[in-house]
Design a protein around this motif. Structure first.
Motif, short mmCIF file in Angstrom:
data_model
loop_
_atom_site.label_atom_id
_atom_site.label_comp_id
_atom_site.label_asym_id
_atom_site.label_seq_id
_atom_site.Cartn_x
_atom_site.Cartn_y
_atom_site.Cartn_z
N GLY A 121 0.80 -1.23 0.00
CA GLY A 121 0.00 0.00 0.00
C GLY A 121 0.82 1.27 0.00
O GLY A 121 0.29 2.38 -0.07
N SER A 122 2.14 1.13 0.07
CA SER A 122 2.99 2.35 0.09
C SER A 122 2.90 3.08 -1.25
O SER A 122 2.94 2.45 -2.31
CB SER A 122 4.44 1.98 0.36
OG SER A 122 5.28 3.10 0.11
N PRO A 123 2.81 4.42 -1.21
CA PRO A 123 2.78 5.18 -2.48
C PRO A 123 4.09 5.04 -3.27
O PRO A 123 4.12 5.31 -4.47
CB PRO A 123 2.57 6.63 -2.02
CG PRO A 123 2.86 6.67 -0.56
CD PRO A 123 2.67 5.29 -0.01
N THR A 124 5.14 4.57 -2.60
CA THR A 124 6.42 4.36 -3.31
C THR A 124 6.74 2.86 -3.39
O THR A 124 7.90 2.46 -3.41
CB THR A 124 7.58 5.10 -2.61
OG1 THR A 124 7.61 4.70 -1.22
CG2 THR A 124 7.40 6.62 -2.71
N PHE A 125 5.69 2.05 -3.41
CA PHE A 125 5.84 0.58 -3.49
C PHE A 125 6.72 0.19 -4.68
O PHE A 125 6.51 0.69 -5.79
CB PHE A 125 4.46 -0.07 -3.63
CG PHE A 125 4.47 -1.58 -3.65
CD1 PHE A 125 3.93 -2.27 -4.74
CD2 PHE A 125 5.01 -2.31 -2.60
CE1 PHE A 125 3.93 -3.66 -4.77
CE2 PHE A 125 5.00 -3.70 -2.62
CZ PHE A 125 4.47 -4.37 -3.71
N LEU A 126 7.75 -0.64 -4.37
CA LEU A 126 8.71 -1.15 -5.37
C LEU A 126 9.67 -0.07 -5.91
O LEU A 126 10.44 -0.35 -6.82
CB LEU A 126 8.00 -1.85 -6.54
CG LEU A 126 7.25 -3.14 -6.17
CD1 LEU A 126 6.75 -3.84 -7.43
CD2 LEU A 126 8.11 -4.10 -5.34
N GLN A 127 9.62 1.09 -5.31
CA GLN A 127 10.65 2.09 -5.70
C GLN A 127 11.91 1.84 -4.87
O GLN A 127 11.82 1.39 -3.73
CB GLN A 127 10.13 3.51 -5.48
CG GLN A 127 9.03 3.89 -6.49
CD GLN A 127 8.62 5.35 -6.34
OE1 GLN A 127 9.43 6.22 -5.96
NE2 GLN A 127 7.36 5.63 -6.64
N TRP A 128 13.07 2.14 -5.43
CA TRP A 128 14.32 1.92 -4.71
C TRP A 128 15.08 3.23 -4.56
O TRP A 128 14.87 4.19 -5.30
CB TRP A 128 15.20 0.87 -5.42
CG TRP A 128 15.66 1.27 -6.80
CD1 TRP A 128 14.99 1.07 -7.97
CD2 TRP A 128 16.87 1.95 -7.15
NE1 TRP A 128 15.70 1.60 -9.02
CE2 TRP A 128 16.86 2.13 -8.55
CE3 TRP A 128 17.98 2.44 -6.41
CZ2 TRP A 128 17.91 2.77 -9.23
CZ3 TRP A 128 19.01 3.09 -7.07
CH2 TRP A 128 18.98 3.23 -8.47
N HIS A 129 15.97 3.25 -3.56
CA HIS A 129 16.84 4.41 -3.37
C HIS A 129 18.22 3.89 -2.99
O HIS A 129 18.32 2.98 -2.16
CB HIS A 129 16.30 5.33 -2.26
CG HIS A 129 17.14 6.54 -2.04
ND1 HIS A 129 17.19 7.58 -2.96
CD2 HIS A 129 18.00 6.88 -1.03
CE1 HIS A 129 18.03 8.51 -2.51
NE2 HIS A 129 18.52 8.11 -1.35
N GLY A 130 19.25 4.43 -3.64
CA GLY A 130 20.61 3.96 -3.35
C GLY A 130 21.48 5.09 -2.84
O GLY A 130 21.30 6.25 -3.23
N VAL A 131 22.41 4.73 -1.96
CA VAL A 131 23.36 5.71 -1.42
C VAL A 131 24.75 5.09 -1.40
O VAL A 131 24.90 3.87 -1.28
CB VAL A 131 22.98 6.14 0.02
CG1 VAL A 131 21.70 6.93 0.05
CG2 VAL A 131 22.89 4.95 0.95
N GLU A 132 25.76 5.93 -1.50
CA GLU A 132 27.13 5.46 -1.40
C GLU A 132 27.57 5.56 0.07
O GLU A 132 27.38 6.62 0.70
CB GLU A 132 28.05 6.32 -2.28
CG GLU A 132 29.38 5.64 -2.62
CD GLU A 132 30.18 6.42 -3.65
OE1 GLU A 132 30.96 7.29 -3.22
OE2 GLU A 132 30.00 6.17 -4.86
#
Ligand SMILES: Cc1cn([C@H]2C[C@H](O)[C@@H](COP(=O)(O)OP(=O)(O)O[C@H]3O[C@H](C)C(=O)[C@H](O)[C@H]3O)O2)c(=O)[nH]c1=O
Length: 183
Positions: A91-102
């Motif tokens: 149910g998340s509005p960012t479902f299946l979205q990813w975020h990457g950081v170094e």
């Protein structure tokens, strides 16, 4: 400590304070008081260390289903990584979205990954060492995995992928039956 919001709600970059002197550096990795405003409930049940020998290797994408859903605090102690979290919260509005950081041994940054996210990283140098703090013990029965190269995620790994474990290579590809993690 400073907390930086990422584009995915509750996924935070934690900026620790590097205290440097002629001997080297000191940093506080966690403090209940400093985290109280953000996550007063955080209690670390398991702390793991992993070492990855080869640049390009990818570990992940791992998560745990309830009742073993876990938050993780990740710090890179040696080398450099591209650390990725994927929002699997149903149910998340960012479902299946990813975020990457170094993250790296020279960076004050840590990654706070809440429950309901998959986590994985790519080693950007040889001989990477990571410190993981987990709010729940590892549970093979509750472990879930996604493919690091799932076209539905399209994670932009910075380097060609050199090594993935047998288990991670055989993680399922996402399809319409995957509804995410109900927390
Ligand atoms: C996590 C864990 C694993 N194991 C055993 C299971 C396997 O035989 C071996 C390595 O496990 P795995 O291949 O799952 O380890 P990684 O691929 O490095 O997974 C880790 O890296 C990814 C990016 C994560 O986000 C996971 O939280 C973290 O566990 O250790 C244990 O005995 N205890 C444990 O707590």
């Amino acid at each position: 400590m400073k907390f930086h919001q990422t584009p995915l709600a509750d996924l935070m970059l934690v900026e620790t304070t590097l205290i440097q002197d002629e001997r080297g550096q000191f940093a506080r990795a966690f403090c209940e008081t400093e985290f109280a405003a953000l996550r007063p409930d955080l209690h670390w049940t398991q702390i793991n260390i992993s070492r990855t020998y080869r640049q390009g290797s990818v570990r992940g994408m791992h998560f745990q289903y309830p009742p073993a859903a876990e938050a993780k605090l990740i710090r890179c102690l040696r080398g450099k990584i591209f650390d990725v979290a994927v929002d699997l919260r149903a149910g998340s509005p960012t479902f299946l979205q990813w975020h990457g950081v170094e993250l790296s041994e020279d960076s004050p940054m840590q990654f706070l990954i809440p429950e309901g996210f998959a986590h994985g990283f790519q080693a950007l140098t040889d001989d990477v060492q990571l410190l993981y703090m987990h709010t729940t013990a590892w549970s093979r029965e509750h472990e879930g995995g996604l493919r690091h190269d799932d076209p539905s995620l399209a994670i932009a790994w910075p380097l060609p992928v050199t090594q993935v474990s047998e288990k991670d290579r055989h993680a399922p590809l996402l399809d319409e039956t995957f509804v995410g993690v109900h927390l």
